[in-house]
Design a protein around this motif. Structure first.
Motif, PDB file in Angstrom:
ATOM      1  N   CYS A  88       0.825  -1.212   0.000  1.00 32.32           N
ATOM      2  CA  CYS A  88       0.000   0.000   0.000  1.00 32.32           C
ATOM      3  C   CYS A  88       0.856   1.257   0.000  1.00 32.32           C
ATOM      4  O   CYS A  88       0.519   2.252  -0.658  1.00 32.32           O
ATOM      5  N   LEU A  89       1.978   1.217   0.724  1.00 35.91           N
ATOM      6  CA  LEU A  89       2.873   2.365   0.751  1.00 35.91           C
ATOM      7  C   LEU A  89       3.470   2.611  -0.634  1.00 35.91           C
ATOM      8  O   LEU A  89       3.489   3.753  -1.123  1.00 35.91           O
ATOM      9  N   GLY A  90       3.955   1.549  -1.271  1.00 39.67           N
ATOM     10  CA  GLY A  90       4.516   1.699  -2.604  1.00 39.67           C
ATOM     11  C   GLY A  90       3.489   2.175  -3.611  1.00 39.67           C
ATOM     12  O   GLY A  90       3.763   3.066  -4.423  1.00 39.67           O
ATOM     13  N   PHE A  91       2.283   1.612  -3.545  1.00 37.08           N
ATOM     14  CA  PHE A  91       1.216   2.003  -4.470  1.00 37.08           C
ATOM     15  C   PHE A  91       0.810   3.455  -4.236  1.00 37.08           C
ATOM     16  O   PHE A  91       0.711   4.256  -5.170  1.00 37.08           O
ATOM     17  N   GLY A  92       0.557   3.811  -2.979  1.00 33.93           N
ATOM     18  CA  GLY A  92       0.048   5.141  -2.674  1.00 33.93           C
ATOM     19  C   GLY A  92       1.039   6.248  -2.981  1.00 33.93           C
ATOM     20  O   GLY A  92       0.662   7.291  -3.546  1.00 33.93           O
ATOM     21  N   THR A  93       2.298   6.048  -2.633  1.00 33.92           N
ATOM     22  CA  THR A  93       3.290   7.085  -2.901  1.00 33.92           C
ATOM     23  C   THR A  93       3.536   7.257  -4.393  1.00 33.92           C
ATOM     24  O   THR A  93       3.770   8.373  -4.865  1.00 33.92           O
ATOM     25  N   LEU A 141       4.200  -3.899  -5.662  1.00 35.45           N
ATOM     26  CA  LEU A 141       4.726  -5.263  -5.661  1.00 35.45           C
ATOM     27  C   LEU A 141       6.227  -5.272  -5.381  1.00 35.45           C
ATOM     28  O   LEU A 141       6.729  -6.135  -4.636  1.00 35.45           O
ATOM     29  N   ALA A 142       6.946  -4.288  -5.924  1.00 31.50           N
ATOM     30  CA  ALA A 142       8.395  -4.223  -5.720  1.00 31.50           C
ATOM     31  C   ALA A 142       8.740  -4.004  -4.255  1.00 31.50           C
ATOM     32  O   ALA A 142       9.638  -4.656  -3.716  1.00 31.50           O
ATOM     33  N   ILE A 143       8.035  -3.080  -3.601  1.00 32.93           N
ATOM     34  CA  ILE A 143       8.318  -2.812  -2.191  1.00 32.93           C
ATOM     35  C   ILE A 143       7.954  -4.030  -1.346  1.00 32.93           C
ATOM     36  O   ILE A 143       8.650  -4.361  -0.375  1.00 32.93           O
ATOM     37  N   MET A 144       6.886  -4.713  -1.720  1.00 31.14           N
ATOM     38  CA  MET A 144       6.494  -5.919  -0.998  1.00 31.14           C
ATOM     39  C   MET A 144       7.589  -6.994  -1.105  1.00 31.14           C
ATOM     40  O   MET A 144       7.970  -7.616  -0.110  1.00 31.14           O
ATOM     41  N   ILE A 145       8.113  -7.195  -2.315  1.00 35.68           N
ATOM     42  CA  ILE A 145       9.191  -8.164  -2.509  1.00 35.68           C
ATOM     43  C   ILE A 145      10.439  -7.733  -1.738  1.00 35.68           C
ATOM     44  O   ILE A 145      11.130  -8.551  -1.114  1.00 35.68           O
ATOM     45  N   GLY A 146      10.711  -6.427  -1.756  1.00 35.73           N
ATOM     46  CA  GLY A 146      11.877  -5.927  -1.034  1.00 35.73           C
ATOM     47  C   GLY A 146      11.771  -6.145   0.459  1.00 35.73           C
ATOM     48  O   GLY A 146      12.774  -6.469   1.120  1.00 35.73           O
ATOM     49  N   ILE A 193       8.354  11.842  -3.293  1.00 30.29           N
ATOM     50  CA  ILE A 193       7.466  11.263  -2.283  1.00 30.29           C
ATOM     51  C   ILE A 193       7.876   9.834  -1.957  1.00 30.29           C
ATOM     52  O   ILE A 193       7.960   9.441  -0.788  1.00 30.29           O
ATOM     53  N   THR A 194       8.154   9.048  -2.971  1.00 30.21           N
ATOM     54  CA  THR A 194       8.416   7.629  -2.773  1.00 30.21           C
ATOM     55  C   THR A 194       9.719   7.368  -2.026  1.00 30.21           C
ATOM     56  O   THR A 194       9.760   6.583  -1.072  1.00 30.21           O
ATOM     57  N   VAL A 195      10.793   8.021  -2.447  1.00 28.33           N
ATOM     58  CA  VAL A 195      12.125   7.706  -1.915  1.00 28.33           C
ATOM     59  C   VAL A 195      12.224   7.877  -0.399  1.00 28.33           C
ATOM     60  O   VAL A 195      12.699   6.965   0.296  1.00 28.33           O
ATOM     61  N   PRO A 196      11.805   9.008   0.175  1.00 31.15           N
ATOM     62  CA  PRO A 196      11.974   9.143   1.630  1.00 31.15           C
ATOM     63  C   PRO A 196      11.234   8.090   2.440  1.00 31.15           C
ATOM     64  O   PRO A 196      11.790   7.504   3.374  1.00 31.15           O
ATOM     65  N   LEU A 197       9.981   7.830   2.094  1.00 31.55           N
ATOM     66  CA  LEU A 197       9.195   6.871   2.867  1.00 31.55           C
ATOM     67  C   LEU A 197       9.699   5.448   2.687  1.00 31.55           C
ATOM     68  O   LEU A 197       9.791   4.685   3.654  1.00 31.55           O
ATOM     69  N   VAL A 198      10.023   5.088   1.465  1.00 29.70           N
ATOM     70  CA  VAL A 198      10.478   3.724   1.199  1.00 29.70           C
ATOM     71  C   VAL A 198      11.847   3.481   1.837  1.00 29.70           C
ATOM     72  O   VAL A 198      12.094   2.420   2.426  1.00 29.70           O
ATOM     73  N   THR A 199      12.736   4.454   1.748  1.00 32.69           N
ATOM     74  CA  THR A 199      14.046   4.313   2.381  1.00 32.69           C
ATOM     75  C   THR A 199      13.907   4.175   3.892  1.00 32.69           C
ATOM     76  O   THR A 199      14.548   3.329   4.522  1.00 32.69           O
ATOM     77  N   ALA A 200      13.054   5.014   4.482  1.00 37.59           N
ATOM     78  CA  ALA A 200      12.837   4.938   5.924  1.00 37.59           C
ATOM     79  C   ALA A 200      12.241   3.592   6.319  1.00 37.59           C
ATOM     80  O   ALA A 200      12.598   3.025   7.363  1.00 37.59           O
ATOM     81  N   LEU A 201      11.344   3.061   5.481  1.00 36.18           N
ATOM     82  CA  LEU A 201      10.756   1.749   5.764  1.00 36.18           C
ATOM     83  C   LEU A 201      11.825   0.666   5.778  1.00 36.18           C
ATOM     84  O   LEU A 201      11.883  -0.156   6.708  1.00 36.18           O
ATOM     85  N   GLY A 202      12.683   0.647   4.775  1.00 31.09           N
ATOM     86  CA  GLY A 202      13.713  -0.384   4.696  1.00 31.09           C
ATOM     87  C   GLY A 202      14.711  -0.308   5.836  1.00 31.09           C
ATOM     88  O   GLY A 202      15.034  -1.326   6.467  1.00 31.09           O
ATOM     89  N   VAL A 203      15.191   0.900   6.126  1.00 30.02           N
ATOM     90  CA  VAL A 203      16.167   1.063   7.198  1.00 30.02           C
ATOM     91  C   VAL A 203      15.540   0.756   8.552  1.00 30.02           C
ATOM     92  O   VAL A 203      16.145   0.084   9.402  1.00 30.02           O
ATOM     93  N   GLY A 204      14.303   1.234   8.763  1.00 27.31           N
ATOM     94  CA  GLY A 204      13.627   0.970  10.030  1.00 27.31           C
ATOM     95  C   GLY A 204      13.364  -0.507  10.252  1.00 27.31           C
ATOM     96  O   GLY A 204      13.541  -1.018  11.364  1.00 27.31           O
ATOM     97  N   LEU A 205      12.970  -1.204   9.191  1.00 27.31           N
ATOM     98  CA  LEU A 205      12.695  -2.633   9.311  1.00 27.31           C
ATOM     99  C   LEU A 205      13.978  -3.409   9.593  1.00 27.31           C
ATOM    100  O   LEU A 205      14.010  -4.284  10.476  1.00 27.31           O
ATOM    101  N   ALA A 206      15.046  -3.098   8.852  1.00 26.32           N
ATOM    102  CA  ALA A 206      16.310  -3.803   9.066  1.00 26.32           C
ATOM    103  C   ALA A 206      16.866  -3.535  10.461  1.00 26.32           C
ATOM    104  O   ALA A 206      17.486  -4.407  11.069  1.00 26.32           O
ATOM    105  N   SER A 207      16.632  -2.335  10.985  1.00 24.53           N
ATOM    106  CA  SER A 207      17.094  -2.006  12.330  1.00 24.53           C
ATOM    107  C   SER A 207      16.319  -2.754  13.401  1.00 24.53           C
ATOM    108  O   SER A 207      16.834  -2.982  14.506  1.00 24.53           O
ATOM    109  N   SER A 208      15.090  -3.150  13.085  1.00 23.32           N
ATOM    110  CA  SER A 208      14.223  -3.784  14.075  1.00 23.32           C
ATOM    111  C   SER A 208      14.355  -5.300  14.105  1.00 23.32           C
ATOM    112  O   SER A 208      13.916  -5.937  15.066  1.00 23.32           O
TER     113      SER A 208
END
Length: 241
Positions: A88-93, A141-146, A193-208
């Motif tokens: 949803c994040l990838g689609f919406g952004t 779909l790409a963000i979901m796979i990522g 719009i896409t880059v900041p949110l998606v980057t934050a998602l990836g870094v935040g998830l990997a940190s957790s």
């Protein structure tokens, strides 16, 4: 130095090479005065102010919310909701990306002029809408796979290599009129719009996640977001062609 002034000076420093290049070629190479100098100067000031506010907004809003939501989903422990959120994040952004809107509208105009679609407002709007929707679905779909890649710890390079092999294969079969649009769609999706949110998602998830390195595993989502639109848009061209 106040933070706002420092950010403004940083933005001015980043824009200075562009200003110098344009001024040099306009005055030294073309040897012509800058047209509408007052309007251009005012517009440049607006760009500086906008860029400064945009960077400040990223640091205050988009990066923190992306990382905090990734942390929250990781603590929740639900892979289903995490990948659903990623899609949803990838689609919406992507749907909201100004660059994609502009490219889709321009592609519709060119398609109408080239006889690919009817040359009327409805046909052009329909073409642009479905092009945007196709790209947005591909990025979702790409963000979901990522995200799944981060969870599973899959090496990013093999997925990227496999994806570009798919791009090369589809290029051989897709209509030549859609190939350029498909390649450009991969670039315009990774914008303001896409880059900041998606980057934050990836870094935040990997940190957790235990055993994941934010530097190694947190990045790479943007590469997927650039890759899949090329495949999907060429497929879109094959369907409508």
């Amino acid at each position: 130095m106040p933070r706002a002034l420092r950010l403004f000076l940083d933005s001015l420093r980043d824009l200075t090479p562009i200003i110098v290049v344009i001024g040099f070629f306009q005055l030294a190479v073309l040897q012509q005065p800058i047209p509408n100098f007052g309007e251009i100067l005012l517009g440049t000031v607006f760009v500086l102010i906008g860029l400064t506010l945009f960077i400040q907004g990223l640091e205050m809003g988009l990066f923190p919310i992306g990382e905090s939501m990734a942390n929250a989903f990781a603590r929740k422990g639900s892979v289903f909701w995490l990948v659903t959120f990623a899609f949803c994040l990838g689609f919406g952004t992507t749907v909201a990306e100004p660059a994609l809107i502009a490219v889709a509208d321009e592609a519709a105009l060119v398609a109408a002029a080239g006889g690919m679609i009817l040359d009327n407002d409805i046909a052009r709007a329909h073409y642009a809408f479905w092009l945007r929707l196709t790209v947005a679905l591909s990025v979702g779909l790409a963000i979901m796979i990522g995200v799944i890649r981060i969870i599973k710890g899959w090496p990013v390079q093999w997925l990227i290599i496999g994806g570009y092999v798919g791009v090369i294969v589809m290029t051989a079969f897709a209509p030549k009129e859609i190939i350029g649009i498909a390649y450009d769609s991969g670039g315009v999706t990774t914008s303001t719009i896409t880059v900041p949110l998606v980057t934050a998602l990836g870094v935040g998830l990997a940190s957790s996640l235990e055993g994941r390195n934010p530097m190694i595993d947190g990045f790479g989502l943007i590469a997927f977001a650039s890759l899949t639109p090329m495949i999907f848009v060429m497929g879109y061209g094959m369907v409508i062609g």
